[in-house]
Design an enzyme around this catalytic site. Sequence first.
Site, PDB file in Angstrom:
ATOM      1  CE1 TYR A 238      66.038  78.916  21.343  1.00 46.53           C
ATOM      2  CE2 TYR A 238      65.505  77.881  19.501  1.00 46.53           C
ATOM      3  CZ  TYR A 238      66.026  78.994  20.168  1.00 46.53           C
ATOM      4  OH  TYR A 238      66.460  80.017  19.531  1.00 46.53           O
TER       5      TYR A 238
ATOM      6  CE  LYS B  99      63.026  84.166  21.041  1.00 43.69           C
ATOM      7  NZ  LYS B  99      61.803  85.069  20.433  1.00 43.69           N
TER       8      LYS B  99
END
Length: 286
Positions: A152, A169
């Site tokens: 994701y 991330k």
Amino acid sequence: MFQTDLLKGRTILITGGGTGLGRAMALRFAELGASLFLVGRREDPLKQTTRDIIAKGARAAWFSADIRDFAAVEKLLDAAEKEFGRPFGGIDTLVNNAAGNFIARTEKLSPNAFNAVVGIVLHGAFHCTLALGRRWIAAKQPGTVLNIVTTYADANCGSGFVVPSACAKAGVLAMTRSLAVEWARHHIRLNAIAPGPFPTEGAFSRLVPSKELEERARNHHPMKRFGRPEELANLAAYLVSEQAGYVNGECVVIDGGEWINGAGEFNHFTDMSDADWDAMEAARKK
Ligand code: COA
């Protein structure tokens, strides 16, 4: 899968190297001839993994540091120098693996909860990359960075209930692709791995905290199984090795098809029984 000297002569720093996927990569890299420098916050797992690597006949050392603090990152490179007797320990490869994450409804989070995760994942990865990148460039030596992100992490995707992690991330992936271009002229390669579900204590205790949720996740997976740490460790070994010398700025997904399962309009038809299919085909013929 590989020649046993694939990583001979290499020195690899892994953040979060004492446990989970960090430990799996460390042990695999050691089998392939690398020396390891393991960094994390908790001493016990770092010591244990270091002992296990040394028992395999490879060289390893550890240092306890919180990578959210840039001064601590500089200190850990001094420690590597003392351990291995070469400038910055002769480290030529960095694996940004340390992470922090928890499942939560975002409206319940405090600003500090967001800071805690973004600090470890994004700032931590940047601090380590900057500290080593500067040294590699000054020494005119090549380097390799491997960032462990997540499926994701793609900014077009994200995920509810892990918003600090999704933001952090995505940032690490942006750093991977940006620096892959900027530092290519310095012979520094950066790549990422986006793992799907790998059952490690650190991740599953926080993200899949009951047997029922674990079963639900497994049933929802197209291969009906989770990843094996050694599968990820082998991919990581390839990406940091010279064999991947022309792979740069790439993010390799390793999730058994879980991510694209959610993308295909009709993929949920895998739940249909033969009787459902017969009924649908009969209806279509009318
Ligand atoms: N839900 C909501 N908020 C949470 C939380 C949770 N499950 N866990 C921690 N927080 C909040 C805390 O309340 C605190 O905010 P506050 O100061 O406003 O109260 C903030 O996050 C920092 O918590 P703290 O425990 O002091 O941070 P830490 O730096 O010691 O720990 C974490 C960082 C929270 C990410 C911790 O889970 C950790 O160290 N994880 C590392 C391993 C890991 O997560 N692995 C998974 C990889 S997938």
